[in-house]
Design a protein around this motif. Structure first.
Motif, PDB file in Angstrom:
ATOM      1  N   THR A 156      37.945  45.569  35.014  1.00 15.67           N
ATOM      2  CA  THR A 156      37.481  46.766  34.299  1.00 15.67           C
ATOM      3  C   THR A 156      38.308  47.992  34.642  1.00 15.67           C
ATOM      4  O   THR A 156      37.951  49.108  34.274  1.00 15.67           O
ATOM      5  CB  THR A 156      36.000  47.032  34.645  1.00 15.67           C
ATOM      6  N   GLY A 157      39.397  47.795  35.346  1.00 18.99           N
ATOM      7  CA  GLY A 157      40.237  48.912  35.766  1.00 18.99           C
ATOM      8  C   GLY A 157      40.379  48.941  37.279  1.00 18.99           C
ATOM      9  O   GLY A 157      39.570  48.375  38.015  1.00 18.99           O
ATOM     10  N   GLU A 187      48.456  43.874  42.903  1.00 24.37           N
ATOM     11  CA  GLU A 187      48.230  42.477  42.557  1.00 24.37           C
ATOM     12  C   GLU A 187      46.838  42.303  41.947  1.00 24.37           C
ATOM     13  O   GLU A 187      45.851  42.827  42.466  1.00 24.37           O
ATOM     14  CB  GLU A 187      48.346  41.595  43.806  1.00 24.37           C
ATOM     15  N   GLY A 188      46.749  41.580  40.818  1.00 22.04           N
ATOM     16  CA  GLY A 188      45.455  41.376  40.168  1.00 22.04           C
ATOM     17  C   GLY A 188      44.972  39.942  40.206  1.00 22.04           C
ATOM     18  O   GLY A 188      43.960  39.614  39.600  1.00 22.04           O
TER      19      GLY A 188
END
Length: 393
Positions: free
Chosen positions: A350-351, A378-379
């Motif tokens: 969501t950000g 890093e996501g």
């Protein structure tokens, strides 16, 4: 009951083995056969059939990635073993035996028909997995086969050599895997020790996690933390967790096996970790510290490396019985033990969430230091990696 099967059960009852049996989706005939032969009370401490989704989740202490899987069978066996220890704390021949199966139903089954059986003892984790020829057997025939496989596992757990051959087609094969734990792992599972140091693990900077699996985000966090703090970073895996099943020996072995292939670098190895450095690039703590209060007790003065998602949970009163005073007391204990947090921004989808975005008690915020998001973005998520693997399988 066939004579050879009756003889098998007689030998099981004559052994010193005692167990808790847990069955879901198949294998219930094994319970009936154990009780049809006199002496069942010497072998069976308890039998549990967590058949519904909610019952299974409650039994293993969490939501599995898949309900019919080897991992779920192991979690069920671990729960059964721990229950057996409640009945016989000093028992040395205790086992948890479990089965989860996907068999013929009264509606079309999209997936394969499978049977997974597991045994957990103080020394070993053993699994048996069998994929059935779909459509070859009736439900009753598949159930009978599942029950016989469970009895095979019970016999092995009891040290019984007698076996009854399974009626399998040429294309059907039972895959068996056994992990014999080293003594430190056994002591950790049994609660004789609270932590085990693997490699040159230190307590200065610690990256806690499930590492299921280890991914590039973990490695980058450890690398940045080592550079910022100027000390070596050790990983930490708790074999007991909040809202998750305890780790069995298969799982500990699998997760520990990742670190030899994906070393966590120390400052002396920067900027590139050469193969010759790998022995010093794998420091890991195995612990029984499920919460950060427990971790701070084990690792006084440590800097814990966490994401904002983890930090938010540390301050969440839900994890303290919805008691604000208990939450504050826990945070004060962490701070009082000289522990600090090195915090990395995380994006839950969501950000990006930074340290400044969190509503934290002052006592917690005062011991936090943020890594700027410009340095780490890093996501990747272990949960998403596992879910994508399950979807592909």
């Amino acid at each position: 009951m066939p004579v050879n099967m009756e003889q098998l059960v007689q030998e099981i009852h004559a052994s010193a083995g005692q167990m808790v049996l847990s069955l879901s989706g198949g294998g219930s005939g094994a319970l009936a056969r154990l009780l049809e032969v006199p002496g069942g009370s010497r072998t069976l401490l308890e039998a549990v059939v967590p058949y519904s989704r909610g019952a299974l989740e409650r039994w293993i202490g969490g939501v599995p990635d898949a309900f019919c899987s080897q991992a779920t069978a192991r979690a069920m066996a671990m729960a059964a073993f721990l229950r057996a220890r409640e009945y016989r704390p000093e028992g040395i021949d205790l086992a948890g035996v479990a089965c989860t199966a996907g068999l013929t139903t009264d509606r079309p089954r999209r997936g394969e028909h499978r049977i997974h059986v597991a045994v957990q003892t103080a020394a070993t984790t053993v699994t048996w997995s069998l994929q059935l020829d779909k459509g070859r057997r009736t439900r009753a025939e598949e159930e009978r086969l599942a029950s016989e496989l469970v009895l095979e596992a019970v016999a092995e757990a009891c040290g019984v050599e007698c076996r009854s051959p399974l009626d399998l087609s040429q294309d059907e094969h039972v895959e068996r895997r056994a992990t014999v734990a080293p003594q430190p792992w056994r002591d950790l599972l049994l609660g004789n020790v609270e932590s085990v140091a693997c490699g040159k693990a230190t307590a200065e900077a610690i990256l806690p996690g499930a590492f299921n699996p280890m991914h590039a985000g973990h490695r980058r966090m450890a690398q940045i933390a080592a550079e910022v703090l100027g000390v070596g970073v050790s990983l930490e895996i708790s074999i007991v967790n909040v809202e998750k099943p305890p780790l069995d020996y298969h799982e500990i072995e699998r997760r520990m096996g990742q670190f030899a292939e994906q070393p966590v670098c120390q400052p002396v190895c920067q900027p590139v970790c050469q193969p010759v450095c790998q022995p010093v690039c794998q420091p890991v703590w195995l612990t029984r510290a499920a919460t950060f209060v427990e971790k701070s007790r084990l690792f006084h003065g440590a800097t814990f490396i966490v994401g904002t998602d983890t930090l938010r949970r540390i301050a969440d009163e839900r994890y303290y019985g919805d008691d604000p005073s208990a939450c504050r007391a826990a945070l004060e204990r962490i701070a009082g033990r000289g522990c600090r947090f090195l915090v990395f921004a995380r994006n839950p989808g969501t950000g990006l969430i930074r340290l400044s975005d969190l509503d934290l008690p002052d006592v917690l915020r005062s011991i936090c230091r943020e890594i700027p998001p410009e340095r780490f973005r890093e996501g990747v998520s272990s949960t998403e990696i596992r879910r994508s693997t399950v979807r592909r399988s």
